[in-house]
Design a protein around this motif. Structure first.
Motif, mmCIF file in Angstrom:
data_model
loop_
_atom_site.group_PDB
_atom_site.id
_atom_site.type_symbol
_atom_site.label_atom_id
_atom_site.label_comp_id
_atom_site.label_asym_id
_atom_site.label_seq_id
_atom_site.Cartn_x
_atom_site.Cartn_y
_atom_site.Cartn_z
ATOM 1 N N TYR A 14 41.806 42.868 35.196
ATOM 2 C CA TYR A 14 41.548 43.298 36.505
ATOM 3 C C TYR A 14 40.268 43.337 36.669
ATOM 4 C CZ TYR A 14 42.063 45.915 40.854
ATOM 5 O OH TYR A 14 42.323 46.205 41.999
ATOM 6 N N GLU A 41 54.375 42.940 32.984
ATOM 7 C CA GLU A 41 55.126 42.308 34.305
ATOM 8 C C GLU A 41 56.646 42.338 34.236
ATOM 9 O OE1 GLU A 41 51.711 39.276 36.411
ATOM 10 O OE2 GLU A 41 53.187 38.213 34.876
ATOM 11 N N ARG A 47 55.085 41.105 39.873
ATOM 12 C CA ARG A 47 54.005 40.275 39.269
ATOM 13 C C ARG A 47 52.727 41.175 39.781
ATOM 14 N NH1 ARG A 47 53.026 35.279 37.880
ATOM 15 N NH2 ARG A 47 55.086 34.464 38.299
ATOM 16 N N PHE A 49 49.563 39.687 38.760
ATOM 17 C CA PHE A 49 48.385 38.804 39.193
ATOM 18 C C PHE A 49 48.921 37.359 39.614
ATOM 19 C CE2 PHE A 49 46.507 41.124 35.603
ATOM 20 C CZ PHE A 49 45.448 41.796 36.156
ATOM 21 N N ASN A 50 48.273 36.860 40.766
ATOM 22 C CA ASN A 50 48.603 35.501 41.037
ATOM 23 C C ASN A 50 47.662 34.701 40.360
ATOM 24 O OD1 ASN A 50 50.591 35.829 43.153
ATOM 25 N ND2 ASN A 50 49.000 36.599 44.455
ATOM 26 N N ARG A 51 48.202 33.618 39.477
ATOM 27 C CA ARG A 51 47.483 32.805 38.665
ATOM 28 C C ARG A 51 47.590 31.225 39.272
ATOM 29 N NH1 ARG A 51 50.862 35.839 35.873
ATOM 30 N NH2 ARG A 51 50.208 37.286 34.161
ATOM 31 N N LYS A 57 43.758 36.452 40.716
ATOM 32 C CA LYS A 57 43.821 37.587 41.527
ATOM 33 C C LYS A 57 44.769 38.419 41.467
ATOM 34 C CE LYS A 57 40.685 34.833 44.613
ATOM 35 N NZ LYS A 57 39.492 35.748 44.530
ATOM 36 N N PRO A 58 44.455 39.787 41.367
ATOM 37 C CA PRO A 58 45.433 40.687 41.551
ATOM 38 C C PRO A 58 46.255 40.655 42.997
ATOM 39 C CG PRO A 58 43.330 41.815 41.976
ATOM 40 C CD PRO A 58 43.136 40.417 41.455
ATOM 41 N N THR A 59 47.779 41.026 42.693
ATOM 42 C CA THR A 59 48.642 40.934 43.580
ATOM 43 C C THR A 59 48.236 42.340 44.316
ATOM 44 O OG1 THR A 59 50.247 41.941 42.546
ATOM 45 C CG2 THR A 59 50.260 39.373 42.479
ATOM 46 N N SER A 60 49.270 42.715 45.488
ATOM 47 C CA SER A 60 48.912 43.950 46.122
ATOM 48 C C SER A 60 49.592 45.091 45.175
ATOM 49 C CB SER A 60 49.883 44.061 47.529
ATOM 50 O OG SER A 60 51.050 43.467 46.996
ATOM 51 N N ASN A 61 50.756 44.758 44.311
ATOM 52 C CA ASN A 61 51.223 45.607 43.192
ATOM 53 C C ASN A 61 50.344 45.920 42.312
ATOM 54 O OD1 ASN A 61 53.710 45.924 44.500
ATOM 55 N ND2 ASN A 61 54.570 43.862 43.676
ATOM 56 N N GLY A 62 49.481 44.654 41.816
ATOM 57 C CA GLY A 62 48.598 44.965 40.754
ATOM 58 C C GLY A 62 47.336 45.815 41.074
#
Length: 305
Positions: A14, A41, A47, A49-51, A57-62
């Motif tokens: 992150y 995860e 999830r 991260f969006n890869r 990039k981190p997701t909102s949950n990340g």
């Protein structure tokens, strides 16, 4: 322990924005880093991260999980520090950064002795003359030479380091001996400057009879490595501004001689920077105290010589 390691990996991915960078930071492979994130995860059911092939990039949950993950790791570190206080046995890994000159001359030589006195502490020393982001790089302690911009870090001043303008006798024979900062400019002396990406101009602040004054010097060479500048000065290519501890041996041997002594440079502050969350870690204060004592003793000898 595996779950904690997965959280540590998540935090570094992150903060660094890269799976491979986080893997290097944690001394493992990108495949292991990816596997740990995958396990985390799966455990959380979201999830993090969006890869894509080019971005991560981190997701909102990340982003939500990051704050909680930091609290978990800080709580563990605090619990370990409490246990260390109780058992009087500092242990663990200490991540330390320093500029090249300081690290090579004033810190690295004393690391083995520190390790002998504290066998349960592992030390990782990173040396660079470039700016270091203590928080982003996961450091426990960073030594800093020079003025410090506004920072959330805790600063402990270790010493005021005298500095000197000096050059090789061959340069003086060719270009003459400048008396002060004004002659550096009027005689267009070749000044060797430590310069980093983004710096806009060369300036040396020197002590004059009317107080500190900035001199906009110039020269044919620049580098972001202080030892490179010293090498150029030794080869007769110009005048260099250095902390005395970096050139003490060369001054004693006569390979470098003081110049512009009527307007000496201001001393520079050497400080230890610590993230606030590391202040209660005994191994941080233990190493800082140990190195500070060694540095002050060595500087006292150098300045008395």
């Amino acid at each position: 322990m595996a779950y904690i390691n997965n959280i540590k990996m998540f935090v570094r991915v992150y903060e660094l924005g890269s799976m491979s960078a986080a893997a290097r930071d944690q001394r493992t492979s990108p495949a292991v880093a990816s596997a740990r994130i995958g396990e985390l995860e799966k455990h959380l059911g979201v999830r993090l991260f969006n890869r894509t092939t080019r971005t991560l990039k981190p997701t909102s949950n990340g982003m939500l999980f990051y704050d909680g993950a930091l609290k978990i790791l800080d709580a563990i570190a605090e619990a370990e520090a409490t246990l260390t206080h109780a058992t009087a046995q500092p242990r663990g890994t200490l991540f330390v950064a320093a500029p090249l000159g300081i690290g090579r001359r004033l810190i690295a030589p004393h690391v083995p002795a520190f390790k002998d006195e504290n066998p349960e502490i592992e030390l990782r020393l990173r040396l660079s003359d470039r700016g270091i982001d203590v928080t982003a790089e996961g450091l426990d302690l960073a030594f800093h030479l020079g003025p410090l911009e506004d920072s959330a870090l805790k600063m402990r001043v270790i010493a005021e380091c005298p500095r000197i303008l000096c050059a090789a006798p061959a340069y003086i024979a060719k270009r003459g001996m400048p008396v002060d900062g004004a002659e550096l400019l009027s005689q267009r002396h070749d000044c060797l400057n430590l310069r980093f990406p983004g710096a806009l101009e060369f300036q040396w602040t020197l002590q004059t009879p009317s107080g500190p004054q900035r001199f906009k010097i110039s020269g044919p060479f620049e580098s972001d490595d202080g030892d490179v500048l010293t090498g150029w000065a030794l080869d007769g290519h110009g005048i260099v501004l250095k902390p005395i501890f970096e050139v003490a041996d060369h001054l004693r041997s006569g390979a470098l001689v003081p110049v512009a002594e009527a307007t000496p440079p201001l001393p520079v502050t050497l400080a230890a920077l610590t993230p606030h969350k590391r202040l209660r870690d005994p191994k941080v204060s233990l190493f800082t105290d140990f190195i500070a004592g060694k540095i002050r003793a060595e500087l006292a000898v150098m300045t008395a010589a």
